[in-house]
Write a protein that holds these residues in place. Structure first.
Motif, PDB file in Angstrom:
ATOM      1  N   ILE A  92      -6.616  -3.285  -4.858  1.00  0.00           N
ATOM      2  CA  ILE A  92      -6.245  -2.635  -3.594  1.00  0.00           C
ATOM      3  C   ILE A  92      -4.818  -2.093  -3.616  1.00  0.00           C
ATOM      4  O   ILE A  92      -4.433  -1.332  -2.724  1.00  0.00           O
ATOM      5  CB  ILE A  92      -6.409  -3.592  -2.393  1.00  0.00           C
ATOM      6  CG1 ILE A  92      -5.515  -4.827  -2.545  1.00  0.00           C
ATOM      7  CG2 ILE A  92      -7.874  -3.993  -2.222  1.00  0.00           C
ATOM      8  CD1 ILE A  92      -5.443  -5.691  -1.292  1.00  0.00           C
ATOM      9  N   PHE A  93      -4.039  -2.483  -4.645  1.00  0.00           N
ATOM     10  CA  PHE A  93      -2.666  -1.987  -4.769  1.00  0.00           C
ATOM     11  C   PHE A  93      -2.567  -0.793  -5.721  1.00  0.00           C
ATOM     12  O   PHE A  93      -1.464  -0.397  -6.108  1.00  0.00           O
ATOM     13  CB  PHE A  93      -1.739  -3.108  -5.249  1.00  0.00           C
ATOM     14  CG  PHE A  93      -1.763  -4.329  -4.372  1.00  0.00           C
ATOM     15  CD1 PHE A  93      -1.222  -4.293  -3.098  1.00  0.00           C
ATOM     16  CD2 PHE A  93      -2.362  -5.499  -4.809  1.00  0.00           C
ATOM     17  CE1 PHE A  93      -1.263  -5.419  -2.280  1.00  0.00           C
ATOM     18  CE2 PHE A  93      -2.409  -6.622  -4.003  1.00  0.00           C
ATOM     19  CZ  PHE A  93      -1.855  -6.581  -2.728  1.00  0.00           C
ATOM     20  N   SER A  94      -3.696  -0.213  -6.095  1.00  0.00           N
ATOM     21  CA  SER A  94      -3.712   0.846  -7.107  1.00  0.00           C
ATOM     22  C   SER A  94      -2.788   2.003  -6.769  1.00  0.00           C
ATOM     23  O   SER A  94      -2.079   2.520  -7.639  1.00  0.00           O
ATOM     24  CB  SER A  94      -5.146   1.370  -7.297  1.00  0.00           C
ATOM     25  OG  SER A  94      -5.981   0.380  -7.862  1.00  0.00           O
ATOM     26  N   ALA A  95      -2.781   2.449  -5.522  1.00  0.00           N
ATOM     27  CA  ALA A  95      -2.002   3.628  -5.142  1.00  0.00           C
ATOM     28  C   ALA A  95      -0.502   3.355  -5.089  1.00  0.00           C
ATOM     29  O   ALA A  95       0.297   4.291  -5.059  1.00  0.00           O
ATOM     30  CB  ALA A  95      -2.474   4.164  -3.786  1.00  0.00           C
ATOM     31  N   ARG A  96      -0.114   2.069  -5.096  1.00  0.00           N
ATOM     32  CA  ARG A  96       1.311   1.725  -5.013  1.00  0.00           C
ATOM     33  C   ARG A  96       1.701   0.696  -6.072  1.00  0.00           C
ATOM     34  O   ARG A  96       2.601  -0.119  -5.871  1.00  0.00           O
ATOM     35  CB  ARG A  96       1.666   1.229  -3.610  1.00  0.00           C
ATOM     36  CG  ARG A  96       0.782   0.104  -3.073  1.00  0.00           C
ATOM     37  CD  ARG A  96       1.092  -0.165  -1.609  1.00  0.00           C
ATOM     38  NE  ARG A  96       0.342  -1.277  -1.049  1.00  0.00           N
ATOM     39  CZ  ARG A  96      -0.902  -1.211  -0.580  1.00  0.00           C
ATOM     40  NH1 ARG A  96      -1.563  -0.064  -0.622  1.00  0.00           N
ATOM     41  NH2 ARG A  96      -1.491  -2.270  -0.056  1.00  0.00           N
ATOM     42  N   TRP A  97       1.036   0.731  -7.212  1.00  0.00           N
ATOM     43  CA  TRP A  97       1.267  -0.253  -8.273  1.00  0.00           C
ATOM     44  C   TRP A  97       2.707  -0.227  -8.763  1.00  0.00           C
ATOM     45  O   TRP A  97       3.280  -1.259  -9.109  1.00  0.00           O
ATOM     46  CB  TRP A  97       0.299   0.002  -9.417  1.00  0.00           C
ATOM     47  CG  TRP A  97       0.227  -1.074 -10.452  1.00  0.00           C
ATOM     48  CD1 TRP A  97       0.433  -0.938 -11.797  1.00  0.00           C
ATOM     49  CD2 TRP A  97      -0.111  -2.448 -10.258  1.00  0.00           C
ATOM     50  NE1 TRP A  97       0.243  -2.132 -12.453  1.00  0.00           N
ATOM     51  CE2 TRP A  97      -0.086  -3.095 -11.521  1.00  0.00           C
ATOM     52  CE3 TRP A  97      -0.424  -3.220  -9.125  1.00  0.00           C
ATOM     53  CZ2 TRP A  97      -0.356  -4.451 -11.681  1.00  0.00           C
ATOM     54  CZ3 TRP A  97      -0.695  -4.569  -9.285  1.00  0.00           C
ATOM     55  CH2 TRP A  97      -0.659  -5.164 -10.548  1.00  0.00           C
ATOM     56  N   SER A  98       3.306   0.943  -8.792  1.00  0.00           N
ATOM     57  CA  SER A  98       4.685   1.073  -9.276  1.00  0.00           C
ATOM     58  C   SER A  98       5.709   0.799  -8.180  1.00  0.00           C
ATOM     59  O   SER A  98       6.910   0.799  -8.436  1.00  0.00           O
ATOM     60  CB  SER A  98       4.913   2.482  -9.833  1.00  0.00           C
ATOM     61  OG  SER A  98       4.840   3.438  -8.784  1.00  0.00           O
ATOM     62  N   GLY A  99       5.236   0.577  -6.961  1.00  0.00           N
ATOM     63  CA  GLY A  99       6.139   0.354  -5.837  1.00  0.00           C
ATOM     64  C   GLY A  99       6.351   1.586  -4.983  1.00  0.00           C
ATOM     65  O   GLY A  99       6.951   1.503  -3.911  1.00  0.00           O
TER      66      GLY A  99
END
Length: 206
Positions: A92-99
């Motif tokens: 669920i964090f795929s779109a913001r994995w890099s922060g």
């Protein structure tokens, strides 16, 4: 013909709206998909915080909130990349994995760096999507779809978005970003989730 909206897709992505209209066309007598199947902006639907811990929870949060706010049937989806050796992350964090939300390049570069020492035979991953249908009274149905593949060691292709350039579907020699839109849609996680949800949508609209 009545042009009042009957079904809202909880997104501002016109590609998703076109896909849903195409799937519904001809399946519901009296439904004008071009005017009665609309996006969130067309009916002033609110943006919904995705505070769930699974794809299904997030899609339901959005579908329920939009259905309650508009009084219409609502469909929502949530999707991402699940990597086996990372226990299903980024998930669920795929779109913001890099922060940084939506930074496809940074997300992809970080993920590849994290997996740099993982042998090819252990680089299994899948795109996962959960799609939900809700009415003003609450949840009606939730379905999911997966596109299984393996992760490449460097991006390939200019099509698609997100992690498409590094996922090679099973049975393919190309990445998702090297497939045509038609080829990708035919096997995509979102297409499969929407197809599974279609009978419930048709029944609710009929």
């Amino acid at each position: 013909m009545n042009a009042e909206p009957r079904l809202v897709l909880a997104t501002h992505n016109q590609g998703k709206v076109r896909e849903l209209r195409q799937m519904l066309r001809g399946h519901v007598p009296g439904l004008d998909v071009d005017t009665q199947v609309v996006d969130a902006a067309a009916v002033g639907a609110p943006d919904v915080v995705e505070s769930g811990v699974t794809f299904a929870e997030n899609s339901l949060l959005k579908a329920n909130a939009v259905a309650r706010a508009t009084g219409l049937l609502a469909i929502a989806d949530d999707s991402g990349l699940a990597v086996e050796v990372l226990g299903g992350a980024p998930g669920i964090f795929s779109a913001r994995w890099s922060g940084r939300h939506g930074d496809d390049r940074a997300n992809t570069e970080l993920l590849l760096a994290q997996l740099s020492d993982v042998p090819d035979e252990f680089r299994q991953a899948a795109f996962v999507c959960a799609a939900s249908l809700a009415g003003p009274e609450g949840e009606i149905a939730v379905e999911s779809g997966r596109l299984e593949g393996t992760l490449l060691r460097e991006p390939r292709g200019d099509g698609g978005f997100g992690y498409d350039p590094i996922l090679q579907p099973i049975g393919e020699s190309r990445s998702c970003a090297e497939l045509s839109p038609e080829e990708k849609n035919a096997i995509s996680h979102r297409g499969r989730a929407f197809a599974a949800l279609l009978p419930a949508v048709v029944a609710a609209l009929s």
